[in-house]
Design a protein around this motif. Sequence first.
Motif, PDB file in Angstrom:
ATOM      1  N   MET A   1       8.711   8.767  -9.406  1.00  0.00           N
ATOM      2  CA  MET A   1       9.408   7.494  -9.640  1.00  0.00           C
ATOM      3  C   MET A   1       8.143   6.575 -10.050  1.00  0.00           C
ATOM      4  SD  MET A   1      12.204   4.738  -7.673  1.00  0.00           S
ATOM      5  CE  MET A   1      12.837   5.706  -6.985  1.00  0.00           C
ATOM      6  N   GLY A   2       8.155   6.019 -10.816  1.00  0.00           N
ATOM      7  CA  GLY A   2       7.484   4.972 -11.852  1.00  0.00           C
ATOM      8  C   GLY A   2       8.130   3.369 -10.633  1.00  0.00           C
ATOM      9  N   ILE A   3       6.721   2.874 -11.192  1.00  0.00           N
ATOM     10  CA  ILE A   3       6.942   1.460  -9.881  1.00  0.00           C
ATOM     11  C   ILE A   3       7.779   0.591 -10.799  1.00  0.00           C
ATOM     12  CG2 ILE A   3       4.792   0.138 -11.218  1.00  0.00           C
ATOM     13  CD1 ILE A   3       5.744  -0.019  -7.735  1.00  0.00           C
ATOM     14  N   LYS A   4       8.010   0.656 -12.049  1.00  0.00           N
ATOM     15  CA  LYS A   4       8.523  -0.096 -12.885  1.00  0.00           C
ATOM     16  C   LYS A   4      10.422   0.192 -12.341  1.00  0.00           C
ATOM     17  CE  LYS A   4      10.432  -1.891 -16.738  1.00  0.00           C
ATOM     18  NZ  LYS A   4      10.630  -2.080 -18.298  1.00  0.00           N
ATOM     19  N   ALA A 235      12.915  -6.352  -1.588  1.00  0.00           N
ATOM     20  CA  ALA A 235      14.411  -5.175  -1.630  1.00  0.00           C
ATOM     21  C   ALA A 235      14.359  -4.651  -2.079  1.00  0.00           C
ATOM     22  CB  ALA A 235      15.685  -6.619  -2.247  1.00  0.00           C
ATOM     23  N   SER A 236      13.566  -4.285  -2.695  1.00  0.00           N
ATOM     24  CA  SER A 236      13.588  -2.529  -3.153  1.00  0.00           C
ATOM     25  C   SER A 236      12.168  -1.650  -3.026  1.00  0.00           C
ATOM     26  CB  SER A 236      13.272  -3.115  -4.612  1.00  0.00           C
ATOM     27  OG  SER A 236      11.316  -3.475  -5.614  1.00  0.00           O
ATOM     28  N   ASP A 237      12.606   0.189  -3.722  1.00  0.00           N
ATOM     29  CA  ASP A 237      11.776   0.285  -3.195  1.00  0.00           C
ATOM     30  C   ASP A 237      10.642   0.058  -3.116  1.00  0.00           C
ATOM     31  OD1 ASP A 237      14.411   2.014  -1.848  1.00  0.00           O
ATOM     32  OD2 ASP A 237      14.239   3.242  -3.755  1.00  0.00           O
ATOM     33  N   ALA A 238      10.148  -0.871  -4.192  1.00  0.00           N
ATOM     34  CA  ALA A 238       8.168  -1.247  -4.251  1.00  0.00           C
ATOM     35  C   ALA A 238       8.248  -1.931  -3.030  1.00  0.00           C
ATOM     36  CB  ALA A 238       8.951  -2.431  -5.919  1.00  0.00           C
ATOM     37  N   GLY A 239       8.697  -2.800  -2.140  1.00  0.00           N
ATOM     38  CA  GLY A 239       8.183  -2.442  -1.117  1.00  0.00           C
ATOM     39  C   GLY A 239       8.428  -1.808   0.305  1.00  0.00           C
ATOM     40  N   SER A 240       8.479  -0.415  -0.084  1.00  0.00           N
ATOM     41  CA  SER A 240       9.289   0.375   0.742  1.00  0.00           C
ATOM     42  C   SER A 240       8.798   0.203   2.401  1.00  0.00           C
ATOM     43  CB  SER A 240       9.499   1.959   0.712  1.00  0.00           C
ATOM     44  OG  SER A 240       8.153   1.903  -0.672  1.00  0.00           O
TER      45      SER A 240
END
Length: 257
Positions: A1-4, A235-240
């Motif tokens: 999965m890309g960062i966007k 909140a997102s998977d970017a901060g998993s």
Amino acid sequence: MGIKQKFELKGKVAIVTGSSKGIGLSIAKGLAENGAKVVISSRKQEAVETVAKEFNSAGLEAIGIACHIGDEAQRKALVTKTIEEYGRIDILVNNAAINPFYGPLETSGEEVFDKIMNVNVKAPWLLSNLVQPYMKENGSGSIINISSVEGIHPGFRLGLYSMTKSALIMLTKNQAKEWGRYGIRSNVVCPGLIKTKFSESLWSNEKLVAGYNQMVPLQRMAEPDEMAGLVMLLASDAGSYMTGGVYAADGGYLISG
């Protein structure tokens, strides 16, 4: 999965307290624009319904559920109605807060202390406890508590407020430590001086603002929208892998002077 794609929140359900105006409204809008189904919540049903309709008109998914977070029955109803409507809770932003007293510690009464502790500390603790079982069942979840730089660095005449915001930071760290095993992350955001109705008594004071602008490296106070980006990350998977963190968005206030 890309960062966007990791920033996308499609399929996620978020509750944002105190979201009919100010920072809460900006956060709710950011979450909705990133694909989340958002529950707009504040004390008055008319206010939350107005915001939800505005979101819906813009093609965003949202409902309004009134809740005075200091009231046990209303907290429970907020969670129950969210589950009835959307079937899950993935994100909780504990943003609602009060500051009914501005002055020296020794001049405040016990009633004010009880009131501010009830809304700023007890309510986020209990509301988080109510959503925890649903996040635990999903094996994931993000709790984002909105504190303040006043919870890290004491200011003048904001002693009671600072105490509650400091307690909220420690609540966050304990949530992260105890609930990480369930895939639940908890982080805290500490805004600086933001131009909202909540802080109007501060930023309407021209002398105070001039001093603040001279002190902070970015030389200005923030707009509510400038808090939303950090919440999107948490909140997102970017901060998993982010949990138990204390994140200031303060224009450099904490490194000043």
